[in-house]
Scaffold this active site. Sequence first.
Site, PDB file in Angstrom:
ATOM      1  N   THR A 143      -2.701  21.846   8.253  1.00  0.00           N
ATOM      2  CA  THR A 143      -3.908  21.143   8.721  1.00  0.00           C
ATOM      3  C   THR A 143      -4.018  21.257  10.245  1.00  0.00           C
ATOM      4  O   THR A 143      -5.114  21.483  10.782  1.00  0.00           O
ATOM      5  CB  THR A 143      -3.854  19.650   8.328  1.00  0.00           C
ATOM      6  OG1 THR A 143      -3.377  19.531   7.009  1.00  0.00           O
ATOM      7  CG2 THR A 143      -5.208  18.997   8.457  1.00  0.00           C
ATOM      8  N   GLU A 150       9.384  22.306   4.918  1.00  0.00           N
ATOM      9  CA  GLU A 150       9.481  20.846   4.984  1.00  0.00           C
ATOM     10  C   GLU A 150       9.323  20.284   3.565  1.00  0.00           C
ATOM     11  O   GLU A 150       8.406  20.664   2.844  1.00  0.00           O
ATOM     12  CB  GLU A 150       8.359  20.307   5.874  1.00  0.00           C
ATOM     13  CG  GLU A 150       8.482  18.816   6.108  1.00  0.00           C
ATOM     14  CD  GLU A 150       7.364  18.274   7.006  1.00  0.00           C
ATOM     15  OE1 GLU A 150       6.202  18.642   6.796  1.00  0.00           O
ATOM     16  OE2 GLU A 150       7.679  17.478   7.899  1.00  0.00           O
ATOM     17  N   TRP A 204       0.007   9.496   6.323  1.00  0.00           N
ATOM     18  CA  TRP A 204       0.268   8.280   5.553  1.00  0.00           C
ATOM     19  C   TRP A 204       1.655   7.704   5.767  1.00  0.00           C
ATOM     20  O   TRP A 204       1.958   6.639   5.263  1.00  0.00           O
ATOM     21  CB  TRP A 204       0.081   8.565   4.046  1.00  0.00           C
ATOM     22  CG  TRP A 204       0.713   9.846   3.593  1.00  0.00           C
ATOM     23  CD1 TRP A 204       0.085  11.041   3.413  1.00  0.00           C
ATOM     24  CD2 TRP A 204       2.095  10.075   3.275  1.00  0.00           C
ATOM     25  NE1 TRP A 204       0.981  12.007   3.013  1.00  0.00           N
ATOM     26  CE2 TRP A 204       2.224  11.430   2.918  1.00  0.00           C
ATOM     27  CE3 TRP A 204       3.244   9.274   3.267  1.00  0.00           C
ATOM     28  CZ2 TRP A 204       3.448  12.008   2.557  1.00  0.00           C
ATOM     29  CZ3 TRP A 204       4.450   9.835   2.910  1.00  0.00           C
ATOM     30  CH2 TRP A 204       4.547  11.186   2.556  1.00  0.00           C
ATOM     31  N   ASP A 230       0.812  -1.213   0.000  1.00  0.00           N
ATOM     32  CA  ASP A 230       0.000   0.000   0.000  1.00  0.00           C
ATOM     33  C   ASP A 230       0.848   1.267   0.000  1.00  0.00           C
ATOM     34  O   ASP A 230       0.403   2.313  -0.486  1.00  0.00           O
ATOM     35  CB  ASP A 230      -0.908  -0.004   1.244  1.00  0.00           C
ATOM     36  CG  ASP A 230      -2.113   0.893   1.063  1.00  0.00           C
ATOM     37  OD1 ASP A 230      -2.506   1.108  -0.104  1.00  0.00           O
ATOM     38  OD2 ASP A 230      -2.655   1.382   2.068  1.00  0.00           O
ATOM     39  N   GLU A 233      -5.781   9.461   3.168  1.00  0.00           N
ATOM     40  CA  GLU A 233      -6.396   8.978   1.918  1.00  0.00           C
ATOM     41  C   GLU A 233      -5.512   7.969   1.195  1.00  0.00           C
ATOM     42  O   GLU A 233      -6.015   7.093   0.503  1.00  0.00           O
ATOM     43  CB  GLU A 233      -6.673  10.163   0.974  1.00  0.00           C
ATOM     44  CG  GLU A 233      -7.767  11.111   1.442  1.00  0.00           C
ATOM     45  CD  GLU A 233      -7.265  12.213   2.381  1.00  0.00           C
ATOM     46  OE1 GLU A 233      -6.334  11.971   3.172  1.00  0.00           O
ATOM     47  OE2 GLU A 233      -7.820  13.323   2.323  1.00  0.00           O
ATOM     48  N   CYS A 245       8.723  12.904   9.593  1.00  0.00           N
ATOM     49  CA  CYS A 245       8.633  14.238  10.186  1.00  0.00           C
ATOM     50  C   CYS A 245       9.937  14.638  10.851  1.00  0.00           C
ATOM     51  O   CYS A 245      10.262  15.805  10.942  1.00  0.00           O
ATOM     52  CB  CYS A 245       7.487  14.261  11.202  1.00  0.00           C
ATOM     53  SG  CYS A 245       7.615  12.971  12.440  1.00  0.00           S
TER      54      CYS A 245
HETATM   55  P1  NAD Z   1      -1.973  16.162   6.126  1.00  0.00           P
HETATM   56  O1  NAD Z   1      -2.023  17.242   7.142  1.00  0.00           O
HETATM   57  O2  NAD Z   1      -2.247  16.523   4.715  1.00  0.00           O
HETATM   58  O3  NAD Z   1      -3.025  15.016   6.493  1.00  0.00           O
HETATM   59  C1  NAD Z   1      -2.998  14.351   7.729  1.00  0.00           C
HETATM   60  C2  NAD Z   1      -4.392  13.825   8.028  1.00  0.00           C
HETATM   61  O4  NAD Z   1      -5.284  14.929   8.191  1.00  0.00           O
HETATM   62  C3  NAD Z   1      -4.985  12.973   6.900  1.00  0.00           C
HETATM   63  O5  NAD Z   1      -5.733  11.919   7.456  1.00  0.00           O
HETATM   64  C4  NAD Z   1      -5.899  13.960   6.188  1.00  0.00           C
HETATM   65  O6  NAD Z   1      -6.953  13.350   5.478  1.00  0.00           O
HETATM   66  C5  NAD Z   1      -6.415  14.768   7.362  1.00  0.00           C
HETATM   67  N1  NAD Z   1      -6.914  16.109   7.011  1.00  0.00           N
HETATM   68  C6  NAD Z   1      -6.569  16.872   5.955  1.00  0.00           C
HETATM   69  N2  NAD Z   1      -7.263  18.035   5.985  1.00  0.00           N
HETATM   70  C7  NAD Z   1      -8.045  18.000   7.094  1.00  0.00           C
HETATM   71  C8  NAD Z   1      -8.972  18.908   7.672  1.00  0.00           C
HETATM   72  N3  NAD Z   1      -9.239  20.098   7.122  1.00  0.00           N
HETATM   73  N4  NAD Z   1      -9.579  18.559   8.818  1.00  0.00           N
HETATM   74  C9  NAD Z   1      -9.307  17.373   9.414  1.00  0.00           C
HETATM   75  N5  NAD Z   1      -8.450  16.464   8.898  1.00  0.00           N
HETATM   76  C10 NAD Z   1      -7.818  16.773   7.755  1.00  0.00           C
HETATM   77  O7  NAD Z   1      -0.562  15.467   6.284  1.00  0.00           O
HETATM   78  P2  NAD Z   1       0.019  14.229   5.440  1.00  0.00           P
HETATM   79  O8  NAD Z   1       0.463  14.755   4.116  1.00  0.00           O
HETATM   80  O9  NAD Z   1      -0.919  13.091   5.486  1.00  0.00           O
HETATM   81  O10 NAD Z   1       1.277  13.826   6.341  1.00  0.00           O
HETATM   82  C11 NAD Z   1       2.497  14.434   6.228  1.00  0.00           C
HETATM   83  C12 NAD Z   1       2.713  15.440   7.345  1.00  0.00           C
HETATM   84  O11 NAD Z   1       2.588  14.796   8.598  1.00  0.00           O
HETATM   85  C13 NAD Z   1       4.104  16.033   7.323  1.00  0.00           C
HETATM   86  O12 NAD Z   1       4.036  17.417   7.527  1.00  0.00           O
HETATM   87  C14 NAD Z   1       4.790  15.359   8.495  1.00  0.00           C
HETATM   88  O13 NAD Z   1       5.852  16.089   9.040  1.00  0.00           O
HETATM   89  C15 NAD Z   1       3.665  15.198   9.446  1.00  0.00           C
HETATM   90  N6  NAD Z   1       3.965  14.149  10.436  1.00  0.00           N
HETATM   91  C16 NAD Z   1       4.259  14.525  11.723  1.00  0.00           C
HETATM   92  C17 NAD Z   1       4.600  13.556  12.668  1.00  0.00           C
HETATM   93  C18 NAD Z   1       4.939  13.930  14.082  1.00  0.00           C
HETATM   94  O14 NAD Z   1       4.911  13.055  14.938  1.00  0.00           O
HETATM   95  N7  NAD Z   1       5.244  15.184  14.387  1.00  0.00           N
HETATM   96  C19 NAD Z   1       4.618  12.206  12.307  1.00  0.00           C
HETATM   97  C20 NAD Z   1       4.315  11.863  10.996  1.00  0.00           C
HETATM   98  C21 NAD Z   1       3.979  12.853  10.067  1.00  0.00           C
END
Ligand code: NAD
Length: 495
Positions: A239, A391, A158, A100, A185, A291
């Site tokens: 977000t 980032e 993801w 996946d 997603e 991250c």
């Molecule tokens: P993203 O913010 O686009 O999405 C994260 C989640 O939020 C997804 O499930 C998405 O569907 C949901 N989402 C999006 N818009 C939303 C809204 N308006 N309201 C509620 N939920 C919403 O992030 P991504 O691209 O999936 O992940 C990458 C990011 O995550 C990077 O910035 C990374 O640094 C961060 N991250 C942080 C950590 C940590 O522990 N600090 C760990 C892993 C990833």
Amino acid sequence: MSELLNPDHIDFAEICVGGQFRSGAGGTAPSIDPTDGTLVADYGVAGLDDVEEAVAMGRTALADPAWRDLKPHERARVLYRIGEAIEAHAEVISALQTRDTGKTLAETLALALSAAGTFRYVAATLESLDEDLTAPRGPWVTMSVHEPIGVVAAITPWNSPIASDAQKVAPALAGGNAVILKPAEWTPLISLFLARLAYLAGLPRGLLSVLPGPGRVIGDALVRHPQVRKVAFTGGTVTGRRIAQIAGTKLMPVSLELGGKSPTIVFPDADLDEAIAGVLYGVFSSTGQSCIAGTRLFVHESIREAFVSRLVERAKALRMGRGDAPGTQMAPMIAHAHRDKVAAMVDAAVAAGARLLCGGKVPLGEFAAGAWYPPTIIDNVANTDTICREEIFGPVLAVLSWSDEDDLVAKANDNEYGLACGIWTRDYKAAWRVARRIEAGTVWINTYKQFSSSTPFGGVKNSGLGREKGRHWIQSYMNQKAIYWGMSKDPIGWG
Ligand code: NAD
């Protein structure tokens, strides 16, 4: 558990609403293998009606004495069993997650085992949680107790699916709550699988829902829902800020694990072999989709040339390949769209004057069909350039140098993020000095990207709010209540 669940026999077009596996009101969407762009499965997408039903089922389950009156050590047993179920399925989970996400099997196996460990650690913590009898300052017995918050929404990204799911679901359940998990997603399959394992392990109905779907629809509806009383979020800073604003209006607790732009600092006296391996692992493992990736390298001016030339040679030798091929170090990225975004950021930096030391080109030939991007190192950049500020979330390292410690600390801290930092030196006093001055939630000294359930993790500045892991993990999913129990034989003496 006598028989293992087989993902090949699971209909991923079914979402999980409180333990009922059925089609979602949002239809289905494809989950794509980034190795070659082929379909892994059509997964079920939730609709707003499913959100309502999941919240209602969660509330019903919370009111049921079967969960409400369960003693903490009995709740812990359920969590232990979920941890055991994950561990028993670790290889199955790893294979599914590799398909996946494209990640290496070594990484997805580690993520599955980490999720099992999270459930076990949380269960053990729950077994040994005490409440406080506080020192009475009047004729009462005073105490502080913790109670469930209610329905909790867990929204995950993801890049480490099952591990980040577990880091929210386990402590939320331990706190006596019901949880609605909204996976990203690009990676919903493993979260749907986790729900099946949790119910197989004996989780009472209603307590866990998994609602895949667009963040701006399903995630947003969960955050705004008046009966959702806490949101635990990991994802991007944009977000996270949006969620925090809504949480502010609702006056609802929220935990935010967000992005990073972490500095890695190399002193001239560092063990250079260890530092080179650590820098490479810190930025290029998970194909940079981490991250905590150490994306800004601050190497001491006096060793810069030799260090960087060895680093570049080693980066060029990293093995790019399929996630399921033995020995792969650089698997594809999560999706073609994300790879293209990373490539565009590197192209823009080069157009602005950065020099490519290795990588920086979308690979063709055997890699053309997949979302690959090679390990990329650039120099001739300043800490204030966009490529050093934003980032990237891909395998891209920017080389900077330093000579004065105060200036180094100022530059390392001159970034809106504050998630992690790496320090490589044999000088234990310098390591301590710099570690204490760096604005970050985690500092690794002569190691990088290591985790322990017992050590709190989180960010400062734009990297987030709140901490996951550690002894207080469960209480962060509970409301604290003070109880004063009057012991005086005299009336209050008023009225
Ligand atoms: P993203 O913010 O686009 O999405 C994260 C989640 O939020 C997804 O499930 C998405 O569907 C949901 N989402 C999006 N818009 C939303 C809204 N308006 N309201 C509620 N939920 C919403 O992030 P991504 O691209 O999936 O992940 C990458 C990011 O995550 C990077 O910035 C990374 O640094 C961060 N991250 C942080 C950590 C940590 O522990 N600090 C760990 C892993 C990833």
